[in-house]
Design an enzyme around this catalytic site. Structure first.
Site, PDB file in Angstrom:
ATOM      1  N   GLU A  97       1.037  -1.195  -0.163  1.00 31.56           N
ATOM      2  CA  GLU A  97       0.088  -0.142  -0.046  1.00 31.56           C
ATOM      3  C   GLU A  97       0.686   1.184   0.014  1.00 31.56           C
ATOM      4  OE1 GLU A  97      -2.558   1.661  -0.493  1.00 31.56           O
ATOM      5  OE2 GLU A  97      -3.907   1.487   0.998  1.00 31.56           O
ATOM      6  N   ASP A  98       0.472   2.314  -0.598  1.00 30.29           N
ATOM      7  CA  ASP A  98       1.114   3.572  -0.578  1.00 30.29           C
ATOM      8  C   ASP A  98       1.294   4.379   0.771  1.00 30.29           C
ATOM      9  OD1 ASP A  98      -1.626   4.436  -0.778  1.00 30.29           O
ATOM     10  OD2 ASP A  98      -1.209   5.615  -2.434  1.00 30.29           O
ATOM     11  N   ASP A 101      -3.157   6.381   6.317  1.00 32.88           N
ATOM     12  CA  ASP A 101      -3.389   7.834   6.820  1.00 32.88           C
ATOM     13  C   ASP A 101      -4.551   7.536   8.094  1.00 32.88           C
ATOM     14  OD1 ASP A 101      -3.799  10.558   7.171  1.00 32.88           O
ATOM     15  OD2 ASP A 101      -5.275  10.784   5.483  1.00 32.88           O
ATOM     16  N   PHE A 150      -0.159  16.634   2.799  1.00 31.86           N
ATOM     17  CA  PHE A 150      -0.557  15.907   1.717  1.00 31.86           C
ATOM     18  C   PHE A 150       0.641  15.597   0.799  1.00 31.86           C
ATOM     19  CE2 PHE A 150      -2.598  14.998  -2.150  1.00 31.86           C
ATOM     20  CZ  PHE A 150      -3.868  14.258  -1.800  1.00 31.86           C
ATOM     21  N   ARG A 163       1.975  11.859 -10.104  1.00 30.72           N
ATOM     22  CA  ARG A 163       2.085  10.279  -9.881  1.00 30.72           C
ATOM     23  C   ARG A 163       3.547   9.865 -10.346  1.00 30.72           C
ATOM     24  NH1 ARG A 163      -2.345   7.320  -7.972  1.00 30.72           N
ATOM     25  NH2 ARG A 163      -4.305   7.692  -9.236  1.00 30.72           N
TER      26      ARG A 163
END
Ligand code: 5GP
Ligand code: MG
Length: 174
Positions: A97-98, A101, A150, A163
């Site tokens: 997973e990136d 949060d 962010f 990206r």
């Protein structure tokens, strides 16, 4: 109004950290046939770099997770779109997973996948933003802890932009 990306974690640092994670994964999954399951789209660059540093045979699959409501906030309403195609029963599954949060996405993904009765289910996340956690998530292999900014780049987007950036960046309003 445009947003300017600033480097938060550079590509060299990312590569070094992934080498460390890969060494641990290789050791802990030795003699097994792990299935690396990438959460699209944000995890795709991390997955590609991770498998090339692993130096062991692995299988790969991909799944989609969507959260309603765009912009910078995850709404908390998460849906699994395309699930994995390879049967997970009895497999040693490692989710790739990136970023974790608030934790909603991963808890939905974990519940969804554990119903498929994998032999083991672990999580490898590039980034962790613990300051915003609402649901506890156990990250077995973590790249970096990041502050409450962010982030984009290295596969991670803002409205499908950024990206392509090779570094993990944060966005600043102009
Ligand atoms: P959670 O449910 O843990 O709040 O949301 C995790 C997902 O929200 C991540 O997989 C990612 O898609 C998105 N997300 C969380 N923080 C960020 C961020 O800083 N930048 C971007 N682009 N996406 C984020
Ligand atoms: Mg994600």
């Amino acid at each position: 109004m445009g947003k300017t990306p600033h480097i938060l974690i550079g590509r060299e640092k990312i590569a070094l950290r992934i080498a460390e994670l890969a060494a641990r994964i290789k050791l802990e999954y030795a003699g097994k046939n792990p299935l690396l399951l990438c959460v699209l789209k944000g995890g795709f660059v991390f997955m590609a770099d991770l498998v090339r540093q692993l130096d062991m045979p692995v299988q790969m699959d991909f799944m989609r997770v969507s959260s309603y409501g765009g912009g910078m906030e995850c709404s908390g309403s998460i849906n699994v779109g395309q699930g994995p195609g390879i049967p997970l029963q009895g497999r040693d599954v490692l989710i790739v997973e990136d970023i974790v949060d608030m934790g909603f996405s991963l808890s939905v993904v974990r519940n969804f996948l554990s119903q498929m009765q994998p032999a083991s289910l672990k999580l490898c996340a590039l980034l962790d933003k613990p300051s915003r956690r609402k649901v506890p998530v156990c990250i077995d292999y973590l790249g970096f802890t990041v502050p409450d900014k962010f982030v984009v780049g290295y596969g991670i987007d803002f409205d499908e932009q950024y990206r392509y950036l090779p570094d993990v960046c944060f966005l600043e309003e102009l």
